[in-house]
Design an enzyme around this catalytic site. Structure first.
Site, mmCIF file in Angstrom:
data_model
loop_
_atom_site.group_PDB
_atom_site.id
_atom_site.type_symbol
_atom_site.label_atom_id
_atom_site.label_comp_id
_atom_site.label_asym_id
_atom_site.label_seq_id
_atom_site.Cartn_x
_atom_site.Cartn_y
_atom_site.Cartn_z
ATOM 1 N N HIS A 235 -7.911 23.808 13.506
ATOM 2 C CA HIS A 235 -7.470 22.287 13.657
ATOM 3 C C HIS A 235 -8.784 21.530 14.127
ATOM 4 O O HIS A 235 -8.517 20.255 14.438
ATOM 5 C CB HIS A 235 -6.372 22.230 14.323
ATOM 6 C CG HIS A 235 -5.032 22.503 13.609
ATOM 7 N ND1 HIS A 235 -4.761 23.707 12.973
ATOM 8 C CD2 HIS A 235 -4.037 21.836 13.378
ATOM 9 C CE1 HIS A 235 -3.627 23.592 12.499
ATOM 10 N NE2 HIS A 235 -3.237 22.396 12.697
ATOM 11 N N GLU B 170 -2.548 14.829 2.100
ATOM 12 C CA GLU B 170 -3.798 14.361 2.466
ATOM 13 C C GLU B 170 -4.373 13.868 1.148
ATOM 14 O O GLU B 170 -5.057 12.636 1.054
ATOM 15 C CB GLU B 170 -4.633 15.255 3.075
ATOM 16 C CG GLU B 170 -4.015 15.448 4.470
ATOM 17 C CD GLU B 170 -3.242 16.720 4.461
ATOM 18 O OE1 GLU B 170 -3.149 17.593 3.239
ATOM 19 O OE2 GLU B 170 -2.678 17.051 5.628
ATOM 20 N N HIS C 160 -13.925 19.434 -27.213
ATOM 21 C CA HIS C 160 -13.364 19.066 -25.803
ATOM 22 C C HIS C 160 -14.671 18.063 -25.185
ATOM 23 O O HIS C 160 -14.492 17.035 -24.972
ATOM 24 C CB HIS C 160 -12.929 20.055 -24.595
ATOM 25 C CG HIS C 160 -12.986 19.606 -23.535
ATOM 26 N ND1 HIS C 160 -11.818 18.812 -22.751
ATOM 27 C CD2 HIS C 160 -14.015 19.474 -22.421
ATOM 28 C CE1 HIS C 160 -12.311 18.337 -21.946
ATOM 29 N NE2 HIS C 160 -13.276 18.807 -21.249
ATOM 30 N N HIS D 211 -17.347 13.529 -24.646
ATOM 31 C CA HIS D 211 -16.187 14.354 -24.915
ATOM 32 C C HIS D 211 -15.392 13.620 -26.167
ATOM 33 O O HIS D 211 -14.506 12.578 -25.652
ATOM 34 C CB HIS D 211 -15.260 14.340 -23.581
ATOM 35 C CG HIS D 211 -16.003 15.136 -22.629
ATOM 36 N ND1 HIS D 211 -17.195 14.519 -21.807
ATOM 37 C CD2 HIS D 211 -15.836 16.378 -22.127
ATOM 38 C CE1 HIS D 211 -17.420 15.505 -20.558
ATOM 39 N NE2 HIS D 211 -16.793 16.402 -20.949
#
Lengths: 742, 742
Positions: free
Chosen positions: B551, B488, B340, B103
């Site tokens: 859950h 999280e 890129h 890149h």
């Protein structure tokens, strides 16, 4: 008169603009919306209004007199509204108390906005929760599900009867601990894992905007509904919410209205300890219209005015920040985390009853409340009947569009659609399965009106562009290439929303296979909530080469094989890629993950579309009597290696069967006879090869077989070099096979 | 004089405030920072300055004259700066060209800010990349790694020699396709998966703020460095970046300075197609200081001024939005996605050489550039020597603190630390392993100075609070309970940053086990980058009951067992929980996942801390000669069930061995003899029981054994009911065992 008409009716009015529209929902804003002054209803006018069910005659009259007026207003005197709101609160309190498990805090705080939405604002038909043109509601803060169950109960949905409320969170009930669309008709999506719901809502709103743009006509807005969502502080903290909301702003989803339950409490206590950002400012940055309702507890008119304002903003989604008190009404537990996720306890329930002046037994719905809500059954039926009549008209004028829309609404695909899939012969040029995947997608897009999707900023690597369509964008929502940006998690959840909007919508989404790690929570919800999303996952092994171990999946095949209700498919060439798409399209209640190669692969003799449907099948065999000396198994890019090794071993006089093991789940579902015909128990000399973790392969190759794979992280180097260094070679297969069969 | 002094030196000056500090890094702001006027250096003054290496005498002189002045300024005349920047650009271009992979676009656009950071601003020692008090740099846009390799090369790091640049992205090289800390000294963290790096940087800055608050003294700021990060549009779109940056704002991480490479290009093209939010506004909402450098291509002084301004803002992290041109200098490919992620191609490389006036051969570093950068070796050595001297002083005065800090810096724990772990007998009360986990954490916090962590808004459910400490917050950064909020993914990546800051920092983080799906990408990076994070994952099965399938983890144990270099531990009781923590603490280069129960479990006879270290071990056996009739295997909450079933079977006259299979990875590492002593090959009658997917268990129980588990999603109901309905019972084990051994 206009101000006191049913808001549902008013919304119906809104869907019939008196000015011609160009078909794009943006242009619905041609309807002028005069400012609205709040009106306190007298008991008389409320009673009056309740009598005015939407017969077509009265609707015409209303249309004539107030075509340009939209109303969001009370449908009953405030005391009855309050009684209804308290009914919602106590149904939640009582159900959680009886289960001794659940989350009373949110329903107690959000009951006012819940009441206003379901009683005053939303269009739905309780007796047909799947009516196509219904407003969608998502409780992103899914732990507060008793709010929604109470509302569905009051509204007359058959899925939440009195006994369902009483069996909240019990085995086999229709009122599980979080909202589950597959258990409870009336629930649109499965929420609970925070942030998913608001992203689903973005998907629902995207679907509406897309379908409206494709199918609405100047004389018929056949697709026209809102998507409402309630999300809390927890959802707001999750990254997925920011991803999805950034896209909602980018796409200008004006009919998405989100209520942010700003109660300053999360499980760990005051949000001050971890969440002090300015949500308002962030959403302004995301391109949303933001409204703050400062008194969400009793400011009913504030809530109504906010909804009205939100509807008036057509080119942006709206976030209504509603400041509420969690556990409102509980004298000792309100505004604390203790009311978030536990039953109040008998004593505090009593205190709350006293505090809110609630003299009733548990689960009681007062008669006047019941009677007030009872109108939603006839009104809802009328909404649907009216839409059906409208559709019949539409069908007469716009036959082709009506057929397409019907296919999307019903999930019935044109006969023979699968014939559009390309097939290949061993003479067809070698190609990467990601390229072959693009051929399939483009072939299917011609025959499946509901196929749409895109990539997380890797369209040119994942090869997911539909060449005959442009980009779905704010001003070109009729197009089918969705540009998700680098937002894998939001992408997955948005696709869940699209899939659950209408049975005939088939969303696909793409990234590198390794980045399923970013979106696994959404993919699990696809599997759980039976959303048949197609996950197009390219660059599926060390075969991607130089990008190195951060980009090379290893354990990912195993990790999805272990997940319930999801199909993990790893096609080896063109025919298998087509077969994988056939399976994926047919499985509308089970998502599919297609693992596809970056690198070129030959078209192998023996592969087939039909073979893929069986999960595992023989692609070549020089044995007789179902007793080969050896069975070689491969998937995807390694099937070629297995085939090469077989050639070599056959030269040495062995009888060798080569099995493509493209989908373990599908093979598992075959008959015992079929399985024995492919993997006879008596043949224990088995070698598998797959450029991924060997975890799980013991089940297939047995303890006497050998699994060749990669049980370490990858490396950065040209792909061929890594394959060689890692021993993913025909030589390795031959050596293992010789050892086993010697 | 002050304005022309080396900025590195100036930073050293900054670390020695003339005013007393209370120890909290916030109070560093007591240093007044006069406004700074840009100064164009004459060649003479640059040469003059280069001679002034930080001998202690000259440093004293500088200190005396300019103690309160911070400088971010040029260290060479602009023409030499530009030459250095072009050197960086062409090293990147040439390496990508030689690899024909990589890149080039980012390094070409970000070379100016890269040069200024590594040459003018950062304090580091090239010959000791692990010097504790170095400034940290993270390239969150990891695909642009040639930028960092070029900078490390110029700065004199031994890890990136000329031959390393020439073997970019090749097998065995130290210059892999994305930055990997475990391959290349000088790289702090492993990036590439977008958004991870900026979250790692938040962790690094958290660690600095925490350690500074704990160990700095009014007369000695022994911990004092900045954390710099470059992130691009891709990182900005990822939800994890928003999560981590929201926390960085909340915590007021004033020494975190992020450069947002605003180049308007991502892989799919112009960011207009998917990313039109106002990043500035969002970051203001997140509580950051935001600066916009409009000309990041040649506005060197703008960049310098922005860094100066960022440093002056002590109570907020700073985002410097630097508008650049991707592929700057390439006449035909700049400002397009084509630059890129692919080599420019020989023709465009030539054109770029012409355009930027670069007459040199590939990989050439001009002599004057080399000579200019050469000062970093002595300067860096001096920085470290100076810090060492300072630490020696500190140690004399603050013996205890110095010992603690040393333990953190070196990763050496106090002898006998493991004796702090609690042990249990079968008479100890039954308890949930999540509670037992809290006992371990609190015991360890007393003996391990580097233990810190927290939960994603589930502290009271995950049981992760350290009782003797308060919350790590903006104004109490010396505390050790970290409140991550419902984030999280950000939490995992922040912990990676903390772990990689210093070998003795042991971050732990917690949520429900099922929500590892939200943070799996960060956990995989922990495993890959050798960050010994401890993942405290409670509510580890259907045993959590009423919250239901959203859950309840099912496939999660299997999914981590399949992942390389991560320990999946599922302790059954107190001793095993203590054993799991012992393993987790000892494994500083391998993360551990502890799956812990919500529900109470008995303390079982036969379990032990030492047993856990072996992964699988016998907890009871009534056979002799290593020939039991049956082997029952269980993990975690199901070990109790296996033990009960064994009792029942023994009553029936069978000889039964019960094996706790707490960690598959650890068992795998044992000797063949040990394995045979636990699972003798001759005993094929084996039954395993685990409340999770059976995927993978065939390897342990063999094709003649039986794995009892859950191969579907869970359900919402009280836990006992679900266990019974799903057949996770002693009765089921007994029945299976009887079938196998009959």
């Amino acid at each position: 008169m206009a101000a006191t008409s049913s808001p549902a009716l008013s919304q119906a009015l809104l869907s019939r603009p008196s000015l011609p529209s160009t078909g794009a929902p943006n242009n619905q804003s041609s309807l002028s919306l005069p400012s609205f002054s709040r009106i306190k209803l007298s008991p008389l006018s409320a009673a009056h209004r309740r009598r005015r069910l939407p017969s077509s005659a009265s609707r015409s009259a209303i249309r004539a007199s107030s075509a340009a007026v939209e109303t969001v207003g009370a449908t009953a005197e405030t005391s009855l509204v309050e009684k209804s709101i308290n009914t919602i609160r106590f149904l939640a309190i009582d159900a959680v108390e009886k289960a001794n498990s659940g989350h009373p805090g949110l329903p107690m705080g959000c009951a006012p906005m819940g009441h206003i939405l379901y009683d005053e604002v939303m269009r739905y038909n309780p007796k047909n929760p799947y009516w196509f043109n219904r407003d969608r509601f998502v409780l992103s803060a899914g732990h507060g599900c008793m709010l929604q169950y109470a509302l569905l109960h009051l509204a007359g949905y058959d899925s939440v009867k009195d006994e369902d409320l009483k069996s909240f969170r019990q085995w086999g009930s229709r009122t599980p601990g979080h909202p589950e669309n597959f258990e409870t008709p009336g629930i649109e999506v499965t929420t609970g894992p925070l942030g998913q719901g608001v992203a689903n809502a973005v998907g629902l709103a995207l679907a509406e905007k897309h379908l409206a743009a494709r199918f609405n006509k100047p004389d018929s807005e056949i697709v026209d509904h809102y998507t409402y969502v309630i999300l809390g502080d927890g959802c707001q903290m999750e990254g997925i919410a920011n991803e999805a909301c950034s896209l909602a702003g980018h796409w200008g989803l004006g009919k998405l209205i989100a209520f942010y339950d700003d109660n300053h409490i999360s499980i760990d206590g005051d949000t001050e300890i971890a969440f002090t950002e300015s949500v308002d400012t962030r959403f302004e940055g995301l391109g949303w219209h933001v409204i703050w309702v400062k008194n969400g507890n009793t400011g009913y008119d504030e809530i109504r005015a906010a909804i009205k304002e939100a509807k008036a903003v057509k080119d942006k989604p709206t976030l209504i920040k509603v400041t509420t008190t969690i556990g409102f009404g509980s004298p000792n537990k309100a505004n604390s985390y203790s009311v978030h996720g536990s039953a109040l306890g008998a004593k505090e329930v009593d205190a709350t009853r006293k505090n809110l002046g609630w003299p009733y037994e548990p689960f009681h719905v007062p008669e006047d409340v019941k009677s007030h809500w009872s109108r939603h059954i006839p009104t809802g039926a009328a909404f649907e009947a009216e839409w059906n009549a409208k559709f019949a008209e539409y069908e007469k004028k716009y036959k082709e569009e009506a057929a397409e829309l019907k296919s999307i609404v019903k999930g019935e695909f044109p006969a023979g659609w699968e014939k559009a899939l390309p097939t290949y012969t061993p003479e067809s040029p070698a190609d990467a399965t990601r390229n072959l995947s693009q051929q399939c997608l483009n072939a299917l897009a011609k025959v499946l009106p509901g196929l749409l999707g895109g990539s997380a900023d890797l369209a040119s690597s994942n090869m997911t562009l539909l060449k005959m369509f442009g980009d779905f964008q704010k001003n070109t929502p009729e197009e089918r290439n969705v540009r998700f940006g680098v937002r894998e998690h939001g992408m997955g959840a948005i696709c869940n929303g699209i899939a659950l909007h209408s049975p005939g919508l088939i969303p696909y989404c793409a990234t590198f296979f390794v980045f399923t790690d970013y979106m696994r929570a959404a993919m699990r919800i696809s599997a759980l909530c039976e959303a048949g999303v197609i996950y197009v996952m390219t660059h599926d092994s060390i075969g991607l080469g130089e990008d190195g171990p951060t980009h090379q999946p290893v354990e990912h095949l195993a990790s999805f094989r272990a997940m319930p209700n999801i199909l993990m498919l790893r096609p080896a060439d063109g025919n298998e890629t087509a077969g994988a798409y056939k399976v994926a399209v047919l499985n509308r209640k089970r998502p599919s993950v297609l693992a596809l190669s970056r690198q070129k692969l030959p078209q192998l003799p023996g592969t087939s579309i039909d073979g893929v449907a069986k999960g595992g099948y023989i692609i070549s065999d020089n044995s007789t009597g179902n007793k080969p000396d050896l069975i070689l198994l491969g998937t995807g890019s390694e099937l070629e290696i297995a085939a090469k090794a077989a050639d070599e071993l056959r030269k040495g006089g062995k009888t060798v069967r080569v099995v493509s093991f493209v989908s373990w789940e599908l093979f598992d579902e075959q008959s015992a006879e079929y399985k024995e015909s492919v993997l006879p128990a008596s043949v224990t000399a088995r070698v598998s090869i797959e450029a991924g973790s060997t975890f799980g392969w013991e089940k297939i190759v047995g303890s006497k077989g050998k699994a060749i794979g990669i049980d370490r992280f990858g490396a950065s180097a040209p792909a061929g070099k890594i394959y060689k260094e890692f021993g993913i070679t025909a030589e390795a297969v031959v050596a293992a096979a010789k050892e086993l069969s010697s």
